[in-house]
Scaffold this active site. Structure first.
Site, PDB file in Angstrom:
ATOM      1  N   SER A  77      -6.965  -5.994  -5.673  1.00  0.00           N
ATOM      2  CA  SER A  77      -8.058  -6.600  -4.912  1.00  0.00           C
ATOM      3  C   SER A  77      -9.364  -6.575  -5.705  1.00  0.00           C
ATOM      4  CB  SER A  77      -8.252  -5.851  -3.586  1.00  0.00           C
ATOM      5  OG  SER A  77      -8.878  -4.608  -3.829  1.00  0.00           O
ATOM      6  N   ASN A 119     -10.507  -3.226  -5.997  1.00  0.00           N
ATOM      7  CA  ASN A 119      -9.759  -2.323  -6.889  1.00  0.00           C
ATOM      8  C   ASN A 119     -10.408  -2.170  -8.272  1.00  0.00           C
ATOM      9  OD1 ASN A 119      -6.421  -3.230  -5.665  1.00  0.00           O
ATOM     10  ND2 ASN A 119      -7.784  -1.587  -5.008  1.00  0.00           N
ATOM     11  N   ASP A 155       0.831  -1.207   0.000  1.00  0.00           N
ATOM     12  CA  ASP A 155       0.000   0.000   0.000  1.00  0.00           C
ATOM     13  C   ASP A 155       0.867   1.260   0.000  1.00  0.00           C
ATOM     14  OD1 ASP A 155      -2.339   1.373  -0.062  1.00  0.00           O
ATOM     15  OD2 ASP A 155      -2.865   1.041   2.035  1.00  0.00           O
ATOM     16  N   ARG A 206      -5.228  -2.578   8.742  1.00  0.00           N
ATOM     17  CA  ARG A 206      -6.360  -3.489   8.519  1.00  0.00           C
ATOM     18  C   ARG A 206      -5.966  -4.508   7.459  1.00  0.00           C
ATOM     19  NH1 ARG A 206      -8.467   1.688   6.819  1.00  0.00           N
ATOM     20  NH2 ARG A 206      -7.963   1.983   4.633  1.00  0.00           N
ATOM     21  N   ARG A 222       1.996  -5.010   6.124  1.00  0.00           N
ATOM     22  CA  ARG A 222       1.242  -4.015   5.362  1.00  0.00           C
ATOM     23  C   ARG A 222       1.968  -2.690   5.439  1.00  0.00           C
ATOM     24  NH1 ARG A 222      -5.088  -2.680   4.478  1.00  0.00           N
ATOM     25  NH2 ARG A 222      -4.724  -0.899   3.125  1.00  0.00           N
ATOM     26  N   TRP A 247       2.635   8.006  -2.652  1.00  0.00           N
ATOM     27  CA  TRP A 247       4.043   8.235  -3.011  1.00  0.00           C
ATOM     28  C   TRP A 247       4.113   9.103  -4.265  1.00  0.00           C
ATOM     29  CZ3 TRP A 247       7.165   7.390  -7.205  1.00  0.00           C
ATOM     30  CH2 TRP A 247       8.554   7.437  -6.986  1.00  0.00           C
ATOM     31  N   ARG A 281     -11.739   1.247  -9.201  1.00  0.00           N
ATOM     32  CA  ARG A 281     -10.864   2.388  -9.527  1.00  0.00           C
ATOM     33  C   ARG A 281     -11.124   2.871 -10.961  1.00  0.00           C
ATOM     34  NH1 ARG A 281      -5.133   2.108  -6.353  1.00  0.00           N
ATOM     35  NH2 ARG A 281      -6.077   1.597  -4.363  1.00  0.00           N
TER      36      ARG A 281
END
Ligand code: FPP
Length: 220
Positions: A47, A50, A2, A172, A166, A7, A53
């Site tokens: 995922s 995802n 993640d 989570r 993670r 970034w 998106r």
């Protein structure tokens, strides 16, 4: 893995630039695993959620994955790495499904390292698929055990994870390996995935080495 988007954003770059840099981190972590004697690495690349998106980002991610596969497959194979993909692969484009199938087949007999890519993966959906498989096989209710379910999951031939890392600061699971992580040790770090390097990985392993795993017993 993640933090790619943040970034990129903090550098005024498109999110895809973060994913590209993230692919470099993956290369680094694979080498770090090999050096540390870790034999199984499962990465959450895309995922089930995802899919919501923007379509541009999804197609960029899929292209990146395809490109990575084309570019790295021979090297992975030469290094005796077995590649697996878990998730609802039926949702992927035909081309990418073909590359994935080819990669799994080519590396199926490799034994030095196991890299599993969770793609179009959601653990709840995986559990539902597993239950459907069991029902379709006509297994009687009283014969269903934990093993029956574990063997019907996408991860049937993988050991349960010892450590889950993670990056990116969230604490989570986000629908990752819910069943498999029952006794997994969790490690959360604020480091964004594109910045995650060998030093961070070693720190995670050192933290893990200090944990006492009791699996519900008193540990005596
Ligand atoms: C989460 O960061 C990351 C992803 C959804 C994609 C991960 C994919 C890669 C690192 C590409 C390399 C993978 C392979 C198999 C070649 P995010 O976009 O949710 O970041 P954010 O939380 O900062 O927005």
């Amino acid at each position: 893995m993640d933090g790619n988007g943040r970034w990129a954003k903090s550098r005024g770059l498109p999110r895809t630039a973060g994913h590209k840099k993230g692919a470099d981190s993956l290369r680094t972590v694979l080498n770090a695993c090999r050096d540390a004697g870790v034999q199984y690495l499962t990465i959450y690349a895309f995922s089930s959620e995802n899919w919501k998106r923007p379509s541009d980002e999804i197609s960029d991610l899929m292209q990146l994955l395809n490109h990575y596969l084309e570019k790295e497959l021979d090297t992975l194979h030469e290094n005796n790495v077995r590649l697996r993909f878990i998730g609802d692969l039926g949702q992927l484009d035909k081309d990418i499904r073909a590359s994935i199938g080819e990669a799994m087949e080519k590396t199926a007999r490799n034994t030095a390292f196991n890299l599993t890519v969770a793609l179009s993966y959601g653990s709840r959906q995986e559990i539902v698929r597993a239950v459907r498989r069991i029902v379709e096989k006509g297994v009687a209710a009283q014969n269903i055990t934990e093993e029956t379910l574990a063997e019907a999951l996408d991860t049937a031939d993988l050991p349960e994870p010892d450590l889950l890392i993670r990056t990116g600061g969230e604490q989570r699971l986000s629908n990752f390996l819910l069943w498999q992580a029952a006794y997994t040790e969790f490690y959360f770090t604020p480091v964004l995935w594109p910045d995650f390097n060998t030093k961070h990985f070693t720190e995670a392993l050192q933290d893990y080495a200090k944990r006492e795993r009791r699996y519900g017993t008193t540990g005596e």
